[in-house]
Design a protein around this motif. Sequence first.
Motif, PDB file in Angstrom:
ATOM      1  N   VAL A  21     -11.853 -10.476  16.979  1.00 45.15           N
ATOM      2  CA  VAL A  21     -11.305 -11.664  16.319  1.00 45.15           C
ATOM      3  C   VAL A  21     -10.582 -12.484  17.374  1.00 45.15           C
ATOM      4  O   VAL A  21      -9.734 -11.955  18.107  1.00 45.15           O
ATOM      5  CB  VAL A  21     -10.311 -11.277  15.182  1.00 45.15           C
ATOM      6  N   GLU A  22     -10.939 -13.762  17.464  1.00 44.65           N
ATOM      7  CA  GLU A  22     -10.221 -14.635  18.389  1.00 44.65           C
ATOM      8  C   GLU A  22      -9.002 -15.203  17.670  1.00 44.65           C
ATOM      9  O   GLU A  22      -9.131 -15.811  16.606  1.00 44.65           O
ATOM     10  CB  GLU A  22     -11.128 -15.784  18.871  1.00 44.65           C
ATOM     11  N   GLY A  23      -7.822 -14.983  18.231  1.00 36.23           N
ATOM     12  CA  GLY A  23      -6.620 -15.503  17.591  1.00 36.23           C
ATOM     13  C   GLY A  23      -5.386 -15.042  18.330  1.00 36.23           C
ATOM     14  O   GLY A  23      -5.455 -14.196  19.227  1.00 36.23           O
ATOM     15  N   ARG A  24      -4.254 -15.595  17.904  1.00 32.32           N
ATOM     16  CA  ARG A  24      -2.999 -15.348  18.607  1.00 32.32           C
ATOM     17  C   ARG A  24      -2.122 -14.363  17.831  1.00 32.32           C
ATOM     18  O   ARG A  24      -2.027 -14.448  16.605  1.00 32.32           O
ATOM     19  CB  ARG A  24      -2.250 -16.668  18.818  1.00 32.32           C
ATOM     20  N   ILE A  25      -1.452 -13.483  18.548  1.00 25.73           N
ATOM     21  CA  ILE A  25      -0.620 -12.483  17.858  1.00 25.73           C
ATOM     22  C   ILE A  25       0.592 -13.126  17.183  1.00 25.73           C
ATOM     23  O   ILE A  25       1.173 -12.550  16.277  1.00 25.73           O
ATOM     24  CB  ILE A  25      -0.178 -11.324  18.791  1.00 25.73           C
ATOM     25  N   GLU A  26       0.988 -14.320  17.612  1.00 25.29           N
ATOM     26  CA  GLU A  26       2.131 -14.965  16.953  1.00 25.29           C
ATOM     27  C   GLU A  26       1.704 -15.784  15.735  1.00 25.29           C
ATOM     28  O   GLU A  26       2.537 -16.414  15.081  1.00 25.29           O
ATOM     29  CB  GLU A  26       2.933 -15.818  17.948  1.00 25.29           C
ATOM     30  N   ASP A  27       0.398 -15.784  15.427  1.00 23.47           N
ATOM     31  CA  ASP A  27      -0.112 -16.481  14.238  1.00 23.47           C
ATOM     32  C   ASP A  27       0.079 -15.551  13.034  1.00 23.47           C
ATOM     33  O   ASP A  27      -0.749 -14.685  12.731  1.00 23.47           O
ATOM     34  CB  ASP A  27      -1.598 -16.810  14.462  1.00 23.47           C
ATOM     35  N   LYS A  28       1.211 -15.756  12.351  1.00 22.55           N
ATOM     36  CA  LYS A  28       1.638 -14.814  11.311  1.00 22.55           C
ATOM     37  C   LYS A  28       0.606 -14.665  10.199  1.00 22.55           C
ATOM     38  O   LYS A  28       0.311 -13.550   9.768  1.00 22.55           O
ATOM     39  CB  LYS A  28       2.965 -15.326  10.735  1.00 22.55           C
ATOM     40  N   SER A  29       0.041 -15.797   9.722  1.00 21.76           N
ATOM     41  CA  SER A  29      -0.873 -15.653   8.582  1.00 21.76           C
ATOM     42  C   SER A  29      -2.151 -14.927   9.003  1.00 21.76           C
ATOM     43  O   SER A  29      -2.665 -14.082   8.260  1.00 21.76           O
ATOM     44  CB  SER A  29      -1.154 -17.004   7.910  1.00 21.76           C
TER      45      SER A  29
ATOM     46  N   SER B 103      -3.072 -11.256   7.414  1.00 24.34           N
ATOM     47  CA  SER B 103      -4.311 -11.069   6.648  1.00 24.34           C
ATOM     48  C   SER B 103      -5.208 -10.010   7.314  1.00 24.34           C
ATOM     49  O   SER B 103      -5.859  -9.227   6.616  1.00 24.34           O
ATOM     50  CB  SER B 103      -5.054 -12.392   6.437  1.00 24.34           C
ATOM     51  N   LEU B 104      -5.174  -9.952   8.641  1.00 22.20           N
ATOM     52  CA  LEU B 104      -5.960  -8.908   9.323  1.00 22.20           C
ATOM     53  C   LEU B 104      -5.460  -7.506   8.961  1.00 22.20           C
ATOM     54  O   LEU B 104      -6.248  -6.603   8.678  1.00 22.20           O
ATOM     55  CB  LEU B 104      -5.819  -9.065  10.834  1.00 22.20           C
ATOM     56  N   PHE B 105      -4.134  -7.342   8.996  1.00 20.89           N
ATOM     57  CA  PHE B 105      -3.561  -6.018   8.675  1.00 20.89           C
ATOM     58  C   PHE B 105      -3.874  -5.639   7.225  1.00 20.89           C
ATOM     59  O   PHE B 105      -4.159  -4.481   6.918  1.00 20.89           O
ATOM     60  CB  PHE B 105      -2.041  -6.010   8.908  1.00 20.89           C
TER      61      PHE B 105
ATOM     62  N   VAL C 117       5.886 -10.560  15.362  1.00 18.80           N
ATOM     63  CA  VAL C 117       4.946 -10.733  14.244  1.00 18.80           C
ATOM     64  C   VAL C 117       4.139  -9.445  14.048  1.00 18.80           C
ATOM     65  O   VAL C 117       3.972  -8.961  12.923  1.00 18.80           O
ATOM     66  CB  VAL C 117       4.018 -11.951  14.504  1.00 18.80           C
ATOM     67  N   LEU C 118       3.685  -8.861  15.137  1.00 21.91           N
ATOM     68  CA  LEU C 118       2.910  -7.608  15.033  1.00 21.91           C
ATOM     69  C   LEU C 118       3.753  -6.476  14.453  1.00 21.91           C
ATOM     70  O   LEU C 118       3.281  -5.680  13.637  1.00 21.91           O
ATOM     71  CB  LEU C 118       2.406  -7.179  16.417  1.00 21.91           C
ATOM     72  N   LEU C 119       5.020  -6.408  14.893  1.00 26.22           N
ATOM     73  CA  LEU C 119       5.903  -5.343  14.399  1.00 26.22           C
ATOM     74  C   LEU C 119       6.107  -5.482  12.890  1.00 26.22           C
ATOM     75  O   LEU C 119       6.056  -4.486  12.151  1.00 26.22           O
ATOM     76  CB  LEU C 119       7.255  -5.411  15.124  1.00 26.22           C
ATOM     77  N   ASP C 120       6.318  -6.714  12.424  1.00 34.36           N
ATOM     78  CA  ASP C 120       6.488  -6.937  10.984  1.00 34.36           C
ATOM     79  C   ASP C 120       5.240  -6.525  10.220  1.00 34.36           C
ATOM     80  O   ASP C 120       5.326  -5.872   9.175  1.00 34.36           O
ATOM     81  CB  ASP C 120       6.758  -8.426  10.717  1.00 34.36           C
ATOM     82  N   ALA C 121       4.097  -6.912  10.757  1.00 34.93           N
ATOM     83  CA  ALA C 121       2.836  -6.582  10.078  1.00 34.93           C
ATOM     84  C   ALA C 121       2.655  -5.065  10.043  1.00 34.93           C
ATOM     85  O   ALA C 121       2.263  -4.503   9.014  1.00 34.93           O
ATOM     86  CB  ALA C 121       1.673  -7.248  10.801  1.00 34.93           C
TER      87      ALA C 121
END
Length: 344
Positions: A55-63, A67-69, A106-110
């Motif tokens: 998946v191309e995307g940024r780890i700081e992109d919360k939504s 949704s991935l998690f 963001v990753l930690l929260d997810a």
Amino acid sequence: MKVLITGGAGFIGTNYVYTHMQRRPQDKLLVLDALNYAGKRSNLKKAEVQGLSFVEGRIEDKSLVMSLFKKEKFDLVVNFAAETHVDRSIEDPEIFIRSNVMGTQVLLDAALNHDVKRFHHISTDEVYGDLGFGSHDKFTEESAIKPSSPYSASKAASDMLVMAYYRTFGLPVSISRCSNNYGPYQDPEKLIPLLISRAKEGKSLKLYGSGKNVRDWLFVQDHCDAILSIIEKGQIGEIYNIGGANELENIEIASIILRFFNQSENLITYIEDRKGHDERYAIDFSKLTKETGWQPRVTFEEGMRKTIQWYKLNSYERSHSSGRKRVQTQSSYKSHKQTFTSGL
Ligand SMILES: NC(=O)c1ccc[n+]([C@@H]2O[C@H](COP(=O)([O-])OP(=O)(O)OC[C@H]3O[C@@H](n4cnc5c(N)ncnc54)[C@H](O)[C@@H]3O)[C@@H](O)[C@H]2O)c1
């Protein structure tokens, strides 16, 4: 086991993906990567054929991350994603804070919201700052955190967030802090690939300052094996140093590479030192060896031979001159006025 590997299209992430797939073929891997100048999806071509999801995307992109998690229900997260070049962090620190600090949060929260069983964060020995030229000390996991550059400060901040999520919320985390890596798939603006490409073409090898700065070098495959050892045998809530017991001055590296190409040492030249340039890093990784049995296996000679061979077979263009897509942020990278000379 479902595994999220962030930054898996970069240098160490790519090597890790192939190591993980080989060692744990039953796991399902997904790479999330922003594909900045150092991330190349083509690195993962073979892995994608073998079932890797990307998946191309940024780890700081919360939504996106949430949704991935939610969809993938990851058991394990291995967080490599980061801006990594010290010179770039001196030119423009902002994106280092966004990616390395806010992205990690963001990753930690997810991970917390979706009951991830292990969050392994990839950090660096640069969080400890440096040891003086005359020192014989080594960094242990207890050494003070004293980062010198915006890059290392952002990594130190992310480490602290990871440990705070362990202490405050009980998130099952671990951190590894590794010394300098070399090997296949590294972006050509970093020291070893840059020196290889210059030596190959018989061009000058420019070193910062006196060329005497010391780094501890580890072949990337050994780093990947160490990460897996920590995930499989390391303790939750612990930090592990990873090193190569292989301290070399930059000038020694340049000489070794010139010898591989039968070039004269007269090609080595010196330029004005990097601001805040760390003098020496040395790392004590005895905790990791004691707890997991891991030790570096690849000698510098063997690792360099493999690395040079890889760069001979794979033409990796320098990103800032290749017109590759750049990440757009509010303050996107400034133009590269300086020549990246001995970026570590
Ligand atoms: N290279 C070394 O010698 C070394 C040593 C110790 C630790 N580390 C750490 O290892 C990790 C990987 O380093 P590397 O040398 O492979 O770096 P790299 O720059 O080659 O790769 C980083 C990857 O992260 C991706 N990325 C960057 N920002 C992102 C974001 N916001 N969201 C998603 N993806 C993003 C990039 O596209 C790239 O693919 C980093 O965390 C670094 O701090 C590196």
